[in-house]
Design an enzyme around this catalytic site. Structure first.
Site, PDB file in Angstrom:
ATOM      1  N   CYS A  88       0.825  -1.223   0.000  1.00 48.74           N
ATOM      2  CA  CYS A  88       0.000   0.000   0.000  1.00 48.74           C
ATOM      3  C   CYS A  88       0.851   1.262   0.000  1.00 48.74           C
ATOM      4  O   CYS A  88       0.325   2.363  -0.188  1.00 48.74           O
ATOM      5  CB  CYS A  88      -0.948  -0.001   1.181  1.00 48.74           C
ATOM      6  N   CYS A 215     -15.118   0.182   6.613  1.00 49.59           N
ATOM      7  CA  CYS A 215     -14.168  -0.312   5.607  1.00 49.59           C
ATOM      8  C   CYS A 215     -13.984   0.726   4.504  1.00 49.59           C
ATOM      9  O   CYS A 215     -14.921   1.438   4.146  1.00 49.59           O
ATOM     10  CB  CYS A 215     -14.712  -1.579   4.944  1.00 49.59           C
ATOM     11  N   HIS A 345      -9.310   2.308  -2.191  1.00 46.70           N
ATOM     12  CA  HIS A 345      -7.855   2.145  -2.093  1.00 46.70           C
ATOM     13  C   HIS A 345      -7.276   1.477  -3.335  1.00 46.70           C
ATOM     14  O   HIS A 345      -6.832   0.333  -3.291  1.00 46.70           O
ATOM     15  CB  HIS A 345      -7.536   1.341  -0.825  1.00 46.70           C
TER      16      HIS A 345
HETATM   17  C1  LIG Z   1      -3.542  -2.517   4.469  1.00 47.80           C
HETATM   18  C2  LIG Z   1      -4.821  -2.304   3.629  1.00 47.80           C
HETATM   19  O1  LIG Z   1      -4.948  -1.259   3.039  1.00 47.80           O
HETATM   20  S1  LIG Z   1      -5.950  -3.517   3.586  1.00 47.80           S
HETATM   21  C3  LIG Z   1      -7.352  -2.803   2.763  1.00 47.80           C
HETATM   22  C4  LIG Z   1      -7.653  -3.550   1.552  1.00 47.80           C
HETATM   23  N1  LIG Z   1      -8.981  -3.163   1.074  1.00 47.80           N
HETATM   24  C5  LIG Z   1     -10.075  -3.843   1.421  1.00 47.80           C
HETATM   25  O2  LIG Z   1     -10.004  -4.814   2.159  1.00 47.80           O
HETATM   26  C6  LIG Z   1     -11.380  -3.351   0.878  1.00 47.80           C
HETATM   27  C7  LIG Z   1     -12.458  -3.404   1.942  1.00 47.80           C
HETATM   28  N2  LIG Z   1     -13.777  -3.156   1.381  1.00 47.80           N
HETATM   29  C8  LIG Z   1     -14.485  -4.098   0.706  1.00 47.80           C
HETATM   30  O3  LIG Z   1     -13.990  -5.178   0.458  1.00 47.80           O
HETATM   31  C9  LIG Z   1     -15.877  -3.779   0.253  1.00 47.80           C
HETATM   32  O4  LIG Z   1     -16.052  -2.375   0.150  1.00 47.80           O
HETATM   33  C10 LIG Z   1     -16.962  -4.371   1.228  1.00 47.80           C
HETATM   34  C11 LIG Z   1     -16.738  -5.881   1.407  1.00 47.80           C
HETATM   35  C12 LIG Z   1     -16.866  -3.692   2.588  1.00 47.80           C
HETATM   36  C13 LIG Z   1     -18.340  -4.110   0.638  1.00 47.80           C
HETATM   37  O5  LIG Z   1     -18.360  -4.694  -0.626  1.00 47.80           O
HETATM   38  P1  LIG Z   1     -19.709  -5.196  -1.282  1.00 47.80           P
HETATM   39  O6  LIG Z   1     -20.590  -5.779  -0.231  1.00 47.80           O
HETATM   40  O7  LIG Z   1     -19.317  -6.045  -2.458  1.00 47.80           O
HETATM   41  O8  LIG Z   1     -20.360  -3.858  -1.727  1.00 47.80           O
HETATM   42  P2  LIG Z   1     -20.921  -3.483  -3.170  1.00 47.80           P
HETATM   43  O9  LIG Z   1     -19.774  -3.076  -4.033  1.00 47.80           O
HETATM   44  O10 LIG Z   1     -21.834  -4.582  -3.654  1.00 47.80           O
HETATM   45  O11 LIG Z   1     -21.790  -2.216  -2.837  1.00 47.80           O
HETATM   46  C14 LIG Z   1     -23.016  -2.282  -2.126  1.00 47.80           C
HETATM   47  C15 LIG Z   1     -23.372  -0.890  -1.656  1.00 47.80           C
HETATM   48  O12 LIG Z   1     -22.506  -0.507  -0.575  1.00 47.80           O
HETATM   49  C16 LIG Z   1     -21.743   0.644  -0.941  1.00 47.80           C
HETATM   50  N3  LIG Z   1     -20.397   0.388  -0.444  1.00 47.80           N
HETATM   51  C17 LIG Z   1     -19.549  -0.595  -0.818  1.00 47.80           C
HETATM   52  N4  LIG Z   1     -18.431  -0.554  -0.078  1.00 47.80           N
HETATM   53  C18 LIG Z   1     -18.584   0.481   0.772  1.00 47.80           C
HETATM   54  C19 LIG Z   1     -17.773   1.014   1.789  1.00 47.80           C
HETATM   55  N5  LIG Z   1     -16.576   0.471   2.060  1.00 47.80           N
HETATM   56  N6  LIG Z   1     -18.228   2.073   2.477  1.00 47.80           N
HETATM   57  C20 LIG Z   1     -19.434   2.618   2.204  1.00 47.80           C
HETATM   58  N7  LIG Z   1     -20.265   2.134   1.265  1.00 47.80           N
HETATM   59  C21 LIG Z   1     -19.840   1.072   0.556  1.00 47.80           C
HETATM   60  C22 LIG Z   1     -21.804   0.724  -2.456  1.00 47.80           C
HETATM   61  O13 LIG Z   1     -21.656   2.047  -2.907  1.00 47.80           O
HETATM   62  C23 LIG Z   1     -23.184   0.176  -2.719  1.00 47.80           C
HETATM   63  O14 LIG Z   1     -24.139   1.198  -2.429  1.00 47.80           O
HETATM   64  P3  LIG Z   1     -25.505   1.315  -3.277  1.00 47.80           P
HETATM   65  O15 LIG Z   1     -26.243   0.022  -3.004  1.00 47.80           O
HETATM   66  O16 LIG Z   1     -26.162   2.518  -2.696  1.00 47.80           O
HETATM   67  O17 LIG Z   1     -25.082   1.459  -4.700  1.00 47.80           O
END
Ligand SMILES: CC(=O)SCCNC(=O)CCNC(=O)[C@H](O)C(C)(C)COP(=O)(O)OP(=O)(O)OC[C@H]1O[C@@H](n2cnc3c(N)ncnc32)[C@H](O)[C@@H]1OP(=O)(O)O
Length: 398
Positions: A88, A215, A345
């Protein structure tokens, strides 16, 4: 003794795409978009750039192993181009290469660009990293997920400091609420809606205690910076933004091998910060810094980083959160652009996107998110998992 790079490099121009689901744009399109803005902002011609660094992480899906696709997309005239990858901290690593080249006198003007088409990888927090993260996750940590790893950080933090689930989850909710408020004001952010702490608490759980709004999102994006010497920059602007320090610390691995590490802090952040403050000549970060962009992959990461950066005392970050210390109107606003929370990210792009916000704040160009009279801004990235990490800290000022 090393003298460091303080005030040896200036930012001449920056660019950043809108982050989000950019299904119709390739990595090349995003690179060109960020680069064109940076070039225009710098006010130079492309042929004046003498070397370029590209930061991108998931090369298999995006643009391959070299920086040649960037050279081609931007039509760079046969200059040295280098691709770097450092989890990252990838974007910051690209920026560091360009800055070191200028600071050493090896080149007069250099480009750093970070890009990631993360949506294309099928990447997501819940199913684990197995679509894009390779052997480590597929075979060594098959059940590991990023939200799961950072959720443990939260439960350990709550346990260590005697924080009830209600108090802890509310503090984390306030972090996300603050960032969403800033993201809603930012046309380049992906997730642009204001939320309330109650909505955060009621959202579906991803890995307890972290829910959906704890998240970061999954997004595509690119950001670029053109750097030069302060003398060259002053021919273009009276008060250019100067690089005060850039430090990166990688884990020695001791956290994975010892029971002494309790998971509530990251030594890589504390070490990178310690060296960055020394390089920049900062004695009291809580009093001297004006704005922070930290690696808020999850709300708990932001909380722990407040302490690792020596802004909040150990175990006292929740008090600062409750007092609004990191709010847009607070003493040191954190994530004034919306952070990873609202930008997602796209790994190679994030570090330079953070510098873009600090740069705009320092130049009073942040529009409705502008904070009054910022002097020094800090960016921070955390790559890897809590026990196996690489962290970067950058400090910028006028
Ligand atoms: C060291 C590091 O940096 S590790 C970090 C690595 N990054 C990660 O792990 C990413 C973490 N986040 C995720 O994996 C995903 O955002 C999740 C699992 C939290 C959610 O994903 P999904 O359930 O597939 O969400 P999906 O893309 O289907 O979206 C569903 C709804 O939630 C919203 N949404 C998705 N993610 C987020 C989020 N993180 N925050 C707010 N809203 C979100 C979308 O805009 C959508 O809204 P809508 O229905 O109004 O259009």
């Amino acid at each position: 003794m090393a003298t460091g790079i303080k005030d040896k490099v200036a930012i001449l121009g920056m660019g950043c795409t809108r982050f989000g689901e950019r299904w119709n744009d390739g990595a090349e399109d995003l690179m060109v978009e960020a680069f064109q803005e940076a070039l225009q902002d710098a006010g130079i011609e492309k042929h004046e750039i003498e070397a370029a660094w590209l930061g991108t992480c998931f090369d298999e899906v995006n643009i391959g192993k070299s920086a040649i696709p960037m050279a081609q997309a931007l039509k760079l005239p046969n200059i040295p181009v280098t691709r770097v990858e450092n989890f990252c901290a990838t974007g910051t690593e690209a920026f560091r290469g360009a800055c070191y080249a200028v600071a050493s006198g090896a080149c007069r003007i250099a480009l750093a660009l970070g890009v990631e088409k993360l949506k294309d990888t099928g990447y997501g927090g819940l199913p684990g990293f197995d679509t894009a993260m390779g052997t480590l996750n597929r075979f060594i940590l098959p059940n590991f997920t990023a939200p799961g790893g950072f959720a443990l950080m939260a439960t350990r933090y709550f346990a260590k400091y005697g924080i009830s689930p209600e108090e802890g989850k509310m503090a984390l909710a306030k972090i996300s609420t603050k960032s969403h408020r800033c993201g809603a004001l930012n046309p380049k952010a992906h997730l642009r809606k204001e939320i309330s702490p109650e909505q955060v608490l009621k959202a579906p759980i991803i890995a307890w205690p972290l829910g959906l709004f704890d998240c970061c999102g999954v997004s595509d994006g690119a950001a670029a910076a053109i750097v030069t010497t302060p003398d060259v920059a002053r021919a273009f602007q009276k008060n250019p933004v100067l690089v005060k320090s850039l430090q990166i610390a990688a884990t020695s691995g001791e956290e994975m091998l010892t029971t002494r590490w309790d998971g509530t802090y990251l030594k890589t952040t504390t070490e990178a910060a310690k060296r960055a403050y020394a390089e920049a000549g900062i004695a009291k970060p809580r009093e001297e810094l004006s704005v922070l962009e930290v690696h808020d992959c999850f709300s708990i990461t932001e909380l722990v980083t407040y302490e690792d950066l020596q802004i909040s005392e150990r175990g006292r970050a929740i008090r600062d959160i409750n007092e609004g210390f990191f709010d847009l109107e607070g003493k040191i606003p954190c994530q004034s652009d919306g952070g990873l929370k609202c930008f997602g990210h796209p790994i190679g792009a994030s570090g330079i996107r953070m510098i873009y916000e600090v740069y705009n704040q320092l130049l009073h160009r942040a529009g409705p998110r502008q904070i009054p009279d910022p002097r020094l801004g800090l960016t921070h990235n955390l790559g890897g998992i809590p026990s196996f990490s690489v962290c970067s800290v950058g400090i910028f000022g006028l």
